[in-house]
Design a protein around this motif. Sequence first.
Motif, short mmCIF file in Angstrom:
data_model
loop_
_atom_site.label_atom_id
_atom_site.label_comp_id
_atom_site.label_asym_id
_atom_site.label_seq_id
_atom_site.Cartn_x
_atom_site.Cartn_y
_atom_site.Cartn_z
N PRO A 39 51.46 56.26 31.85
CA PRO A 39 50.16 56.93 31.98
C PRO A 39 49.10 55.95 32.45
O PRO A 39 49.10 54.78 32.02
N ILE A 40 48.18 56.40 33.31
CA ILE A 40 47.16 55.47 33.83
C ILE A 40 46.23 54.98 32.72
O ILE A 40 45.56 53.96 32.87
N ALA A 41 46.19 55.68 31.56
CA ALA A 41 45.38 55.22 30.43
C ALA A 41 45.85 53.86 29.91
O ALA A 41 45.10 53.12 29.27
N SER A 42 47.12 53.52 30.20
CA SER A 42 47.64 52.25 29.68
C SER A 42 47.21 51.05 30.53
O SER A 42 47.45 49.91 30.16
N PHE A 43 46.56 51.32 31.67
CA PHE A 43 46.03 50.22 32.49
C PHE A 43 44.58 49.94 32.10
O PHE A 43 43.78 50.87 31.94
N GLN A 44 44.24 48.66 32.01
CA GLN A 44 42.87 48.34 31.60
C GLN A 44 41.83 48.78 32.63
O GLN A 44 40.68 49.04 32.28
N GLY A 45 42.26 48.90 33.89
CA GLY A 45 41.35 49.40 34.91
C GLY A 45 40.83 50.78 34.54
O GLY A 45 39.71 51.16 34.90
N THR A 46 41.65 51.53 33.80
CA THR A 46 41.23 52.86 33.33
C THR A 46 40.62 52.77 31.93
O THR A 46 39.53 53.29 31.69
N SER A 47 41.33 52.12 31.01
CA SER A 47 40.89 52.16 29.61
C SER A 47 39.53 51.47 29.42
O SER A 47 38.72 51.90 28.58
N PHE A 48 39.24 50.42 30.21
CA PHE A 48 37.93 49.77 30.09
C PHE A 48 36.82 50.70 30.60
O PHE A 48 35.71 50.69 30.07
N LYS A 49 37.14 51.47 31.63
CA LYS A 49 36.15 52.45 32.10
C LYS A 49 35.86 53.45 30.97
O LYS A 49 34.71 53.79 30.70
N LEU A 50 36.92 53.93 30.32
CA LEU A 50 36.74 54.90 29.23
C LEU A 50 35.90 54.28 28.10
O LEU A 50 35.04 54.95 27.52
N ALA A 51 36.15 53.02 27.82
CA ALA A 51 35.39 52.34 26.76
C ALA A 51 33.91 52.27 27.11
O ALA A 51 33.04 52.55 26.27
N GLU A 52 33.62 51.93 28.36
CA GLU A 52 32.20 51.83 28.78
C GLU A 52 31.53 53.19 28.74
O GLU A 52 30.36 53.32 28.34
N MET A 53 32.28 54.22 29.14
CA MET A 53 31.71 55.58 29.12
C MET A 53 31.36 55.97 27.69
O MET A 53 30.28 56.47 27.39
#
Length: 380
Positions: A275-289
Amino acid sequence: MSYFLSEEQILIQNTARDFAINEVKPVTKELDEKHEFPTALVNRCAELGFLGVSIPEKWGGAGADCVSECLVIEEIAKVNGSLALIIDAHCSLGCMPLLHAGNEAQKTKYLIPAAKGEKIMSFGLTEPTAGSDAGGTKTTAVLDGDHYVINGSKCWITNIGVSKTYIITAKTDLGMKGSRGISAFILEAGTPGFTVGEPEKKMGLNSSYTGELFFNNVRVPKENLLGELNQGFKVFMQGLDEGRIAISAMAVGMAQGALDLAVAYAKERQQFGKPIASFQGTSFKLAEMQANIDLTRTYLYRVAKMRDLGMKYTTEAAILKMFSSEMCVNVIDKSLQIHGGNGYSKGFDIERFYRDAKLLMIGEGTSEVCRIVISGAVLA
Ligand code: COS
């Protein structure tokens, strides 16, 4: 996340959330595609008390506070920006000037049916040459016997056509310059000489109708002057302070809706075998949001509480409006980026969020006007 809400506020929040998920979400896409005003949903909002949520019971409302109004708008904005805007324009910009500046007779005649949701309201300030320059109104009202005769026009007015009552501004003393010599009036739909244009073709918020008003020798009874003669500017500015809280609730709700969509998508969408959620490129965006939404929501409830306590909050409302609208646009941009090509297609809800959100940086005081208000306070 805990926001230290009262039992009553949580009850209102849950009611709004159930309504949004079960009744609003399923029809939102179709309403947007057809550019259709959500009459049935607005009627349900009236039944649920959402159209007068923070108006005292004495005046037909639910008697809750401004924080509760924010909770209602937020929950609805998570799934449908247009409906949230309809409620915002009616409750804050329409009803609040009546509540604050109206006399007993005006409140009885106009506020009670509005707060019960029987009559939708609009607020008319903007003109072709007076938007950010709120004191630049060219519409005039001249006393003639027992009536004011109004001539001029307004534009970008939310809820046009569906509204039964309009609060508008007009110049009542041409000798006074700028913001002085402006008065506020209550105008009923159907008054001879008062016509409403077609809804504008907008980029987004398709189910919310916005457009022009035209006044051609409209005779308004003297008793429909709202507040004191030539003091209308302050009535409007106070209404806009309220509106900036409500539109910020919309910004927080839409940002949360976009984050929810991104989280669901990121957990499901597989690339490189996971899942793309497991990449920090995605999960860090989610964290900032998440961080941006949480901080903005905390400030939103603070400013709403200041309003409830009767404190002055003009500067805080401008800070909130500027920050929340820009935060919302940024969060939605990130959510669309996580959705990739799918997010750019009409098939996915985030495409609608992206179109709808931009208005938040423009309506009810642009980001630039908010900076004027804030910098004025900083430098005072
Ligand atoms: N609440 C109550 N009174 C207010 C007020 C507020 N929020 N803001 C200003 N006033 C009063 C001032 O105290 C001043 O009173 P006095 O004449 O007694 O001193 C008077 O109104 C004029 O204030 P000011 O000089 O600040 O007015 P300006 O014309 O300079 O205001 C800005 C400039 C840009 C701040 C103002 O025109 C504005 O907010 N424009 C944006 C309007 C807007 O949001 N348009 C979008 C409408 S879409 S719904």
